[in-house]
Design a protein around this motif. Structure first.
Motif, PDB file in Angstrom:
ATOM      1  N   LYS A   2     -25.640  57.661   6.259  1.00 46.73           N
ATOM      2  CA  LYS A   2     -26.647  58.530   6.828  1.00 46.73           C
ATOM      3  C   LYS A   2     -26.586  58.499   8.354  1.00 46.73           C
ATOM      4  CE  LYS A   2     -31.511  59.742   6.512  1.00 46.73           C
ATOM      5  NZ  LYS A   2     -32.812  59.439   5.901  1.00 46.73           N
ATOM      6  N   ASN A   3     -26.603  59.702   8.971  1.00 46.36           N
ATOM      7  CA  ASN A   3     -26.584  59.844  10.432  1.00 46.36           C
ATOM      8  C   ASN A   3     -25.474  59.009  11.067  1.00 46.36           C
ATOM      9  OD1 ASN A   3     -28.816  61.537  10.229  1.00 46.36           O
ATOM     10  ND2 ASN A   3     -30.279  59.913  10.671  1.00 46.36           N
ATOM     11  N   SER A   4     -24.240  59.217  10.605  1.00 45.82           N
ATOM     12  CA  SER A   4     -23.118  58.458  11.145  1.00 45.82           C
ATOM     13  C   SER A   4     -22.757  58.889  12.560  1.00 45.82           C
ATOM     14  CB  SER A   4     -21.899  58.601  10.230  1.00 45.82           C
ATOM     15  OG  SER A   4     -21.508  59.957  10.130  1.00 45.82           O
ATOM     16  N   GLU A  77     -23.555  71.703   4.900  1.00 39.01           N
ATOM     17  CA  GLU A  77     -23.338  70.543   4.032  1.00 39.01           C
ATOM     18  C   GLU A  77     -22.624  69.417   4.774  1.00 39.01           C
ATOM     19  OE1 GLU A  77     -24.411  69.738   0.958  1.00 39.01           O
ATOM     20  OE2 GLU A  77     -25.657  71.540   1.158  1.00 39.01           O
ATOM     21  N   LYS A  80     -25.418  67.675   6.920  1.00 42.07           N
ATOM     22  CA  LYS A  80     -26.536  67.135   6.155  1.00 42.07           C
ATOM     23  C   LYS A  80     -26.345  65.632   5.947  1.00 42.07           C
ATOM     24  CE  LYS A  80     -28.971  67.796   1.762  1.00 42.07           C
ATOM     25  NZ  LYS A  80     -28.954  68.557   0.479  1.00 42.07           N
ATOM     26  N   ASN A  81     -27.336  64.853   6.372  1.00 40.90           N
ATOM     27  CA  ASN A  81     -27.289  63.386   6.268  1.00 40.90           C
ATOM     28  C   ASN A  81     -26.131  62.761   7.048  1.00 40.90           C
ATOM     29  OD1 ASN A  81     -29.526  63.416   4.494  1.00 40.90           O
ATOM     30  ND2 ASN A  81     -28.171  63.740   2.737  1.00 40.90           N
ATOM     31  N   ASN A  82     -25.546  63.533   7.972  1.00 46.34           N
ATOM     32  CA  ASN A  82     -24.417  62.988   8.729  1.00 46.34           C
ATOM     33  C   ASN A  82     -24.687  62.951  10.227  1.00 46.34           C
ATOM     34  OD1 ASN A  82     -21.713  61.987   8.924  1.00 46.34           O
ATOM     35  ND2 ASN A  82     -21.085  63.983   9.675  1.00 46.34           N
ATOM     36  N   SER A  83     -25.442  63.923  10.742  1.00 51.02           N
ATOM     37  CA  SER A  83     -25.808  63.897  12.157  1.00 51.02           C
ATOM     38  C   SER A  83     -27.322  63.936  12.285  1.00 51.02           C
ATOM     39  CB  SER A  83     -25.189  65.079  12.911  1.00 51.02           C
ATOM     40  OG  SER A  83     -25.819  66.294  12.566  1.00 51.02           O
ATOM     41  N   LYS A  84     -27.824  63.404  13.371  1.00 50.12           N
ATOM     42  CA  LYS A  84     -29.270  63.390  13.594  1.00 50.12           C
ATOM     43  C   LYS A  84     -29.735  64.664  14.292  1.00 50.12           C
ATOM     44  CE  LYS A  84     -33.018  60.327  14.998  1.00 50.12           C
ATOM     45  NZ  LYS A  84     -33.391  59.030  15.627  1.00 50.12           N
ATOM     46  N   LYS A 183     -33.273  69.266  15.449  1.00 50.52           N
ATOM     47  CA  LYS A 183     -33.197  68.109  14.588  1.00 50.52           C
ATOM     48  C   LYS A 183     -32.446  68.569  13.349  1.00 50.52           C
ATOM     49  CE  LYS A 183     -37.555  66.232  16.326  1.00 50.52           C
ATOM     50  NZ  LYS A 183     -39.006  66.111  16.085  1.00 50.52           N
ATOM     51  N   THR A 184     -31.367  67.885  13.014  1.00 50.09           N
ATOM     52  CA  THR A 184     -30.505  68.361  11.924  1.00 50.09           C
ATOM     53  C   THR A 184     -31.278  68.563  10.628  1.00 50.09           C
ATOM     54  OG1 THR A 184     -28.569  67.271  12.897  1.00 50.09           O
ATOM     55  CG2 THR A 184     -28.431  67.860  10.576  1.00 50.09           C
ATOM     56  N   ALA A 185     -32.185  67.641  10.322  1.00 49.12           N
ATOM     57  CA  ALA A 185     -32.956  67.749   9.084  1.00 49.12           C
ATOM     58  C   ALA A 185     -33.732  69.062   9.033  1.00 49.12           C
ATOM     59  CB  ALA A 185     -33.901  66.562   8.947  1.00 49.12           C
TER      60      ALA A 185
END
Length: 256
Positions: A2-4, A77, A80-84, A183-185
């Protein structure tokens, strides 16, 4: 994981000026954060394939022009869950290495913010009116045709926030799409841009979607960027008709 990475960005390419594009890419890569830049190539001949080889760049050649919004949505995709944070970026924009970190800090300080954008300047240093109120059909018509701009000057000035102090940050109705930091989310929750717009008005539309999400957009003039702003629909008849079609689609969608 998550958020690598801290910040991702996407640039949609179509027959760009290589010198301008390189300056934009360098501006983003000079940011002192863990990052990933996605280059989405809409040119039919994959013009930019094998041009950029930096480690933090991923090239996506589509072999066809699917439009601005759809191009940016290609990477939903992937981020998603990879950048903040995610940056929507035009290929003719330059900025300093401190711009993104400063804007991120402001995003973090306000939990209601989904997106933030800086002050925008032309290359000659003149101000671009990049934050605006939601447009009326009369205002758009008057801005397009110089003959009527004088008649509707007050309406145009109201639309570009001439009644506010543009040197101070404030919550804006919409900011133009040359540089939008999310914010990516939230960008993922919005499902990106509405792909009914091939080109133009998708930046206004997504700001309305942010409203429906219960979030806000901030204009933050304490940081500034430079944007060439080609105004293609004023010079190209095909782009003009695409712009008009997008305007009709926008008012049809948001008539209520």
């Amino acid at each position: 994981m998550k958020n690598s990475i801290q910040i991702s960005a996407s640039i949609v390419l179509y027959k760009e000026d290589n010198v301008e594009l390189l300056k934009t890419i360098e501006s983003f890569l000079n940011t002192r954060l863990t990052k990933k830049l996605y280059l989405i190539d809409n040119t039919p001949n994959k013009q930019f394939e094998n041009v950029f080889h930096q480690q933090d760049i991923e090239y996506i050649g589509l072999g066809k022009n699917i439009g601005f919004g759809a191009g940016h949505n290609i990477i939903l995709e992937k981020i998603k869950n990879n950048s903040k944070y995610h940056l929507i970026l035009n290929p003719d924009v330059t900025f300093s290495s401190t711009t993104i970190p400063t804007l991120i800090e402001e995003l973090e300080n306000n939990k209601k913010l989904a997106m933030i954008a800086p002050k925008v300047l032309f290359p000659d240093g003149k101000h671009q009116y990049s934050c605006r109120r939601y447009p009326t059909s009369t205002e758009l018509f008057a801005r397009r045709f110089q003959l009527f701009s004088r008649v509707f000057k007050n309406k145009i000035n109201y639309g570009i926030y001439q009644d506010k102090d543009l040197t101070k940050p404030f919550i804006a109705e919409y900011v133009t799409g040359c540089f939008q930091l999310y914010k990516t989310a939230d960008f993922v929750a919005l499902k990106g841009f509405d792909e009914r717009y091939f080109l133009y008005m998708e930046d206004v539309d997504i700001c309305r979607k942010i409203d429906k999400l219960g979030k806000q957009k901030m204009y933050f003039p304490l940081e500034e960027i430079t944007h060439v702003l080609k105004k293609g629909s004023e010079k190209n008849l095909q782009l003009f008709f695409r712009h008009v079609l997008s305007i009709f689609q926008y008012f049809k969608k948001w008539k209520n």
